[in-house]
Write a protein that holds these residues in place. Structure first.
Motif, PDB file in Angstrom:
ATOM      1  N   ASN A   1     -21.280 -41.976 -26.038  1.00 24.74           N
ATOM      2  CA  ASN A   1     -22.075 -42.436 -24.901  1.00 24.74           C
ATOM      3  C   ASN A   1     -21.952 -43.959 -24.803  1.00 24.74           C
ATOM      4  O   ASN A   1     -21.163 -44.577 -25.525  1.00 24.74           O
ATOM      5  N   ALA A   2     -22.717 -44.575 -23.931  1.00 23.99           N
ATOM      6  CA  ALA A   2     -22.579 -46.016 -23.696  1.00 23.99           C
ATOM      7  C   ALA A   2     -22.781 -46.834 -24.968  1.00 23.99           C
ATOM      8  O   ALA A   2     -22.181 -47.909 -25.133  1.00 23.99           O
ATOM      9  N   ASP A   3     -23.613 -46.340 -25.886  1.00 20.19           N
ATOM     10  CA  ASP A   3     -23.888 -47.058 -27.132  1.00 20.19           C
ATOM     11  C   ASP A   3     -23.176 -46.433 -28.326  1.00 20.19           C
ATOM     12  O   ASP A   3     -23.378 -46.862 -29.461  1.00 20.19           O
ATOM     13  N   GLY A   4     -22.349 -45.435 -28.086  1.00 16.17           N
ATOM     14  CA  GLY A   4     -21.718 -44.714 -29.182  1.00 16.17           C
ATOM     15  C   GLY A   4     -20.599 -45.506 -29.852  1.00 16.17           C
ATOM     16  O   GLY A   4     -19.988 -46.389 -29.241  1.00 16.17           O
ATOM     17  N   PRO A   5     -20.282 -45.173 -31.109  1.00 12.33           N
ATOM     18  CA  PRO A   5     -19.314 -45.960 -31.883  1.00 12.33           C
ATOM     19  C   PRO A   5     -17.873 -45.464 -31.786  1.00 12.33           C
ATOM     20  O   PRO A   5     -17.021 -45.943 -32.545  1.00 12.33           O
ATOM     21  N   GLU A   6     -17.567 -44.518 -30.897  1.00 12.37           N
ATOM     22  CA  GLU A   6     -16.226 -43.930 -30.901  1.00 12.37           C
ATOM     23  C   GLU A   6     -15.130 -44.983 -30.764  1.00 12.37           C
ATOM     24  O   GLU A   6     -14.088 -44.893 -31.421  1.00 12.37           O
ATOM     25  N   GLY A   7     -15.357 -45.992 -29.934  1.00  7.58           N
ATOM     26  CA  GLY A   7     -14.352 -47.035 -29.771  1.00  7.58           C
ATOM     27  C   GLY A   7     -14.089 -47.810 -31.042  1.00  7.58           C
ATOM     28  O   GLY A   7     -12.973 -48.276 -31.276  1.00  7.58           O
ATOM     29  N   ARG A   8     -15.119 -47.971 -31.878  1.00 11.39           N
ATOM     30  CA  ARG A   8     -14.917 -48.634 -33.173  1.00 11.39           C
ATOM     31  C   ARG A   8     -14.279 -47.693 -34.183  1.00 11.39           C
ATOM     32  O   ARG A   8     -13.636 -48.137 -35.132  1.00 11.39           O
ATOM     33  N   ILE A   9     -14.459 -46.382 -33.986  1.00 12.43           N
ATOM     34  CA  ILE A   9     -13.998 -45.409 -34.963  1.00 12.43           C
ATOM     35  C   ILE A   9     -12.536 -45.029 -34.753  1.00 12.43           C
ATOM     36  O   ILE A   9     -11.756 -44.949 -35.717  1.00 12.43           O
ATOM     37  N   ASN A  10     -12.135 -44.773 -33.508  1.00 11.09           N
ATOM     38  CA  ASN A  10     -10.848 -44.103 -33.313  1.00 11.09           C
ATOM     39  C   ASN A  10     -10.047 -44.628 -32.128  1.00 11.09           C
ATOM     40  O   ASN A  10      -9.174 -43.938 -31.615  1.00 11.09           O
TER      41      ASN A  10
ATOM     42  N   ASP B   1      -2.473 -34.794 -36.737  1.00  8.10           N
ATOM     43  CA  ASP B   1      -3.572 -35.078 -35.803  1.00  8.10           C
ATOM     44  C   ASP B   1      -3.661 -33.984 -34.748  1.00  8.10           C
ATOM     45  O   ASP B   1      -4.755 -33.515 -34.404  1.00  8.10           O
ATOM     46  N   ALA B   2      -2.507 -33.588 -34.211  1.00  9.35           N
ATOM     47  CA  ALA B   2      -2.488 -32.557 -33.168  1.00  9.35           C
ATOM     48  C   ALA B   2      -3.003 -31.232 -33.708  1.00  9.35           C
ATOM     49  O   ALA B   2      -3.769 -30.522 -33.033  1.00  9.35           O
ATOM     50  N   ILE B   3      -2.618 -30.881 -34.920  1.00  8.19           N
ATOM     51  CA  ILE B   3      -3.099 -29.634 -35.525  1.00  8.19           C
ATOM     52  C   ILE B   3      -4.614 -29.685 -35.710  1.00  8.19           C
ATOM     53  O   ILE B   3      -5.329 -28.727 -35.388  1.00  8.19           O
ATOM     54  N   ALA B   4      -5.122 -30.806 -36.230  1.00  2.00           N
ATOM     55  CA  ALA B   4      -6.561 -30.930 -36.468  1.00  2.00           C
ATOM     56  C   ALA B   4      -7.347 -30.837 -35.170  1.00  2.00           C
ATOM     57  O   ALA B   4      -8.400 -30.187 -35.100  1.00  2.00           O
ATOM     58  N   ASN B   5      -6.860 -31.485 -34.106  1.00  4.74           N
ATOM     59  CA  ASN B   5      -7.545 -31.411 -32.812  1.00  4.74           C
ATOM     60  C   ASN B   5      -7.553 -29.987 -32.277  1.00  4.74           C
ATOM     61  O   ASN B   5      -8.590 -29.498 -31.788  1.00  4.74           O
TER      62      ASN B   5
ATOM     63  N   ASP C   1      -7.851 -35.586 -41.533  1.00  8.56           N
ATOM     64  CA  ASP C   1      -7.818 -34.192 -41.100  1.00  8.56           C
ATOM     65  C   ASP C   1      -9.213 -33.702 -40.729  1.00  8.56           C
ATOM     66  O   ASP C   1      -9.380 -32.986 -39.729  1.00  8.56           O
ATOM     67  N   PHE C   2     -10.224 -34.088 -41.491  1.00  2.73           N
ATOM     68  CA  PHE C   2     -11.580 -33.631 -41.180  1.00  2.73           C
ATOM     69  C   PHE C   2     -12.135 -34.359 -39.956  1.00  2.73           C
ATOM     70  O   PHE C   2     -12.825 -33.744 -39.135  1.00  2.73           O
ATOM     71  N   TYR C   3     -11.814 -35.641 -39.810  1.00  2.00           N
ATOM     72  CA  TYR C   3     -12.274 -36.315 -38.601  1.00  2.00           C
ATOM     73  C   TYR C   3     -11.613 -35.720 -37.361  1.00  2.00           C
ATOM     74  O   TYR C   3     -12.255 -35.535 -36.325  1.00  2.00           O
ATOM     75  N   GLY C   4     -10.339 -35.407 -37.453  1.00  2.00           N
ATOM     76  CA  GLY C   4      -9.616 -34.871 -36.301  1.00  2.00           C
ATOM     77  C   GLY C   4     -10.254 -33.621 -35.729  1.00  2.00           C
ATOM     78  O   GLY C   4     -10.237 -33.398 -34.506  1.00  2.00           O
ATOM     79  N   GLN C   5     -10.824 -32.801 -36.587  1.00  2.00           N
ATOM     80  CA  GLN C   5     -11.475 -31.578 -36.114  1.00  2.00           C
ATOM     81  C   GLN C   5     -12.768 -31.873 -35.361  1.00  2.00           C
ATOM     82  O   GLN C   5     -13.212 -31.070 -34.540  1.00  2.00           O
ATOM     83  N   THR C   6     -13.390 -33.025 -35.620  1.00  2.00           N
ATOM     84  CA  THR C   6     -14.652 -33.361 -34.933  1.00  2.00           C
ATOM     85  C   THR C   6     -14.429 -33.842 -33.502  1.00  2.00           C
ATOM     86  O   THR C   6     -15.399 -33.994 -32.753  1.00  2.00           O
ATOM     87  N   GLU C   7     -13.183 -34.077 -33.110  1.00  2.00           N
ATOM     88  CA  GLU C   7     -12.974 -34.600 -31.758  1.00  2.00           C
ATOM     89  C   GLU C   7     -13.288 -33.567 -30.677  1.00  2.00           C
ATOM     90  O   GLU C   7     -13.377 -33.913 -29.492  1.00  2.00           O
ATOM     91  N   ALA C   8     -13.460 -32.321 -31.070  1.00  2.00           N
ATOM     92  CA  ALA C   8     -13.937 -31.305 -30.136  1.00  2.00           C
ATOM     93  C   ALA C   8     -15.400 -31.528 -29.757  1.00  2.00           C
ATOM     94  O   ALA C   8     -15.923 -30.852 -28.857  1.00  2.00           O
ATOM     95  N   PHE C   9     -16.088 -32.460 -30.413  1.00  2.00           N
ATOM     96  CA  PHE C   9     -17.505 -32.743 -30.142  1.00  2.00           C
ATOM     97  C   PHE C   9     -17.673 -33.957 -29.239  1.00  2.00           C
ATOM     98  O   PHE C   9     -18.763 -34.523 -29.147  1.00  2.00           O
ATOM     99  N   ARG C  10     -16.620 -34.366 -28.571  1.00  2.00           N
ATOM    100  CA  ARG C  10     -16.654 -35.565 -27.732  1.00  2.00           C
ATOM    101  C   ARG C  10     -16.688 -35.226 -26.241  1.00  2.00           C
ATOM    102  O   ARG C  10     -16.789 -34.080 -25.848  1.00  2.00           O
ATOM    103  N   PHE C  11     -16.664 -36.287 -25.432  1.00  4.27           N
ATOM    104  CA  PHE C  11     -16.378 -36.236 -23.991  1.00  4.27           C
ATOM    105  C   PHE C  11     -17.530 -35.769 -23.113  1.00  4.27           C
ATOM    106  O   PHE C  11     -17.322 -35.544 -21.920  1.00  4.27           O
ATOM    107  N   TYR C  12     -18.738 -35.613 -23.650  1.00  2.30           N
ATOM    108  CA  TYR C  12     -19.851 -35.227 -22.786  1.00  2.30           C
ATOM    109  C   TYR C  12     -21.030 -36.195 -22.918  1.00  2.30           C
ATOM    110  O   TYR C  12     -22.175 -35.812 -22.759  1.00  2.30           O
ATOM    111  N   ASP C  13     -20.732 -37.445 -23.230  1.00  7.81           N
ATOM    112  CA  ASP C  13     -21.758 -38.484 -23.291  1.00  7.81           C
ATOM    113  C   ASP C  13     -22.755 -38.208 -24.405  1.00  7.81           C
ATOM    114  O   ASP C  13     -23.949 -38.481 -24.272  1.00  7.81           O
ATOM    115  N   GLY C  14     -22.249 -37.675 -25.515  1.00 11.61           N
ATOM    116  CA  GLY C  14     -23.080 -37.451 -26.685  1.00 11.61           C
ATOM    117  C   GLY C  14     -23.159 -38.693 -27.559  1.00 11.61           C
ATOM    118  O   GLY C  14     -22.687 -39.774 -27.176  1.00 11.61           O
TER     119      GLY C  14
END
Length: 398
Positions: A109-118, A288-292, A92-105
């Motif tokens: 980003n190219a070296d970011g771990p999102e693919g390993r995380i979620n 998941d949908a609620i958290a996002n 639930d807490f991770y789901g709320q952080t997905e609002a911090f994605r999608f801008y190459d942060g």
């Protein structure tokens, strides 16, 4: 799931009338009431929200890690149930952080771990046994090393559904395949008891390694937003002025339209396939949908309820937009709140809610959430224009 970033020209959208039955609006922040905000105040508070969000995600994941350690030390129905509960709470807490994605942060980003995380959806046979194939997966290939480095290399190798790490790999190991129409997966605790199931030693090792890797990756992202560092991502973001504001809008718009409304809800509603469900093993997709949706609301309002129950509050995008167009800010707030409320009405289990005719009550509730998210994405585009941002790089549905 990875998608291309598409350039979207934002046409001017009318503010329109406020919703007749909108949820009560939170009062503007003190900064907005007392004096005109500065861009630095908004980006700085956003950075505070991000750091708090990843800090809570890391802390709750560490609680899960301890529950998994107890499971591995003494496998039982009770320790397995406790590990599952800890996964759900941390999710639930991770789901709320997905609002911090999608801008190459730093998360994606190219070296970011999102693919390993979620990364998702997951071909579970890539990791462990499945119905009809007792020898499937990395776990049952005793020639394959199980290390953080090896699993990172195997993650999404030769196909984006070849998920080897992250939340959903842990979820699969805790629940197993979801073969029930009325509940989640039912992996027995004996899968982790030496001598009770083939390759239980490797299953135990795998669960330990992927959990530790998730903790490491969350810690890396958290450090990128730490307030006491001079040369991390946060420092450059706070100093970026209007570019920081643009990135915040990109994150919210992309999650709202492309990811949540599109990939996570529209695709599953159209296919009626359990394999398109986000957290399919635990039947947690509705949460998941609620958290996002709540993550978007957090950023828009500048407010976040923390793991310890405290409220972090400051100037959000709502306050920034209200200085230029108060009516638009109010309408957007109403739609953002409506999206959270709509997501809360999605029935569980999600894999059953997507079945039947489009006019069925359960499918209608999912469609209502999609419609609300689409409208809110239009409001966000109009809000961006109101503060001088004419073009956004947003993730669109494929």
């Amino acid at each position: 799931m990875h998608k291309l970033l598409l350039i979207a020209a934002m046409a001017t959208l009318p503010a329109g009338a406020c919703l007749a039955q909108s949820a009560p609006l939170t009062a503007p922040t003190a900064a907005a009431q007392q004096a005109a905000l500065t861009v630095d105040q908004v980006t700085r508070h956003y950075a505070d929200l991000v750091y708090a969000g990843y800090s809570d995600s890391l802390a709750s994941a560490q609680t899960m890690q301890r529950a998994i350690q107890r499971l591995l030390a003494q496998p039982s129905e009770q320790t397995l149930a406790a590990a599952r509960k800890a996964w759900l709470q941390a999710r639930d807490f991770y789901g709320q952080t997905e609002a911090f994605r999608f801008y190459d942060g730093p998360i994606d980003n190219a070296d970011g771990p999102e693919g390993r995380i979620n990364a998702w959806p997951m071909d579970e046979s890539y990791v462990d046994y499945v119905q009809g194939n007792a020898k499937a997966g990395i776990i049952n290939d005793r020639q394959q090393p199980i290390t953080a480095e090896a699993l990172s290399e195997l993650n999404e190798k030769d196909g984006e559904e070849n998920i080897a790490t992250g939340w959903h790999a842990i979820e699969f190991l805790l629940w197993g395949q979801d073969l029930s129409a009325t509940g989640p997966g039912a992996r027995p605790h004996t899968d982790f008891v030496l001598g009770k199931k083939a390759n239980a030693d490797r299953r135990r090792q795998y669960l330990q390694v992927v959990t530790d890797l998730l903790i490491e990756d969350l810690g890396t992202v958290r450090s990128a937003w730490a307030p006491d560092a001079k040369n991390n991502y946060r420092a450059s973001f706070v100093a970026s002025g209007n570019e920081g504001i643009r990135k915040i809008f990109v994150g919210l718009g992309s999650l709202s339209r492309g990811e949540l409304a599109g990939e996570r809800l529209e695709v599953a509603l159209a296919s009626q396939d359990q394999e398109d469900e986000h957290s399919c093993f635990s039947d947690n997709t509705h949460n998941d949908a609620i958290a996002n949706a709540r993550g978007i609301e957090n950023v828009w309002l500048g407010q976040y309820r923390r793991l310890d129950g405290s409220l972090l509050r400051g100037p959000g995008l709502r306050d920034w937009v209200a200085q230029k167009n108060a009516a638009l800010a109010q309408e957007t707030t109403a739609h953002v709140r409506q999206s959270v409320a709509a997501a809360q009405q999605i029935p569980a289990p999600f894999d059953q809610a997507i079945q039947g005719q489009r006019s069925s009550p359960a499918r209608a509730k999912i469609q209502a959430t999609i419609d609300s998210l689409i409208q809110q994405s239009k409001d966000l585009a109009a809000s961006a224009q109101a503060v001088g941002i004419a073009r956004l790089n947003i993730v669109q549905p494929e």
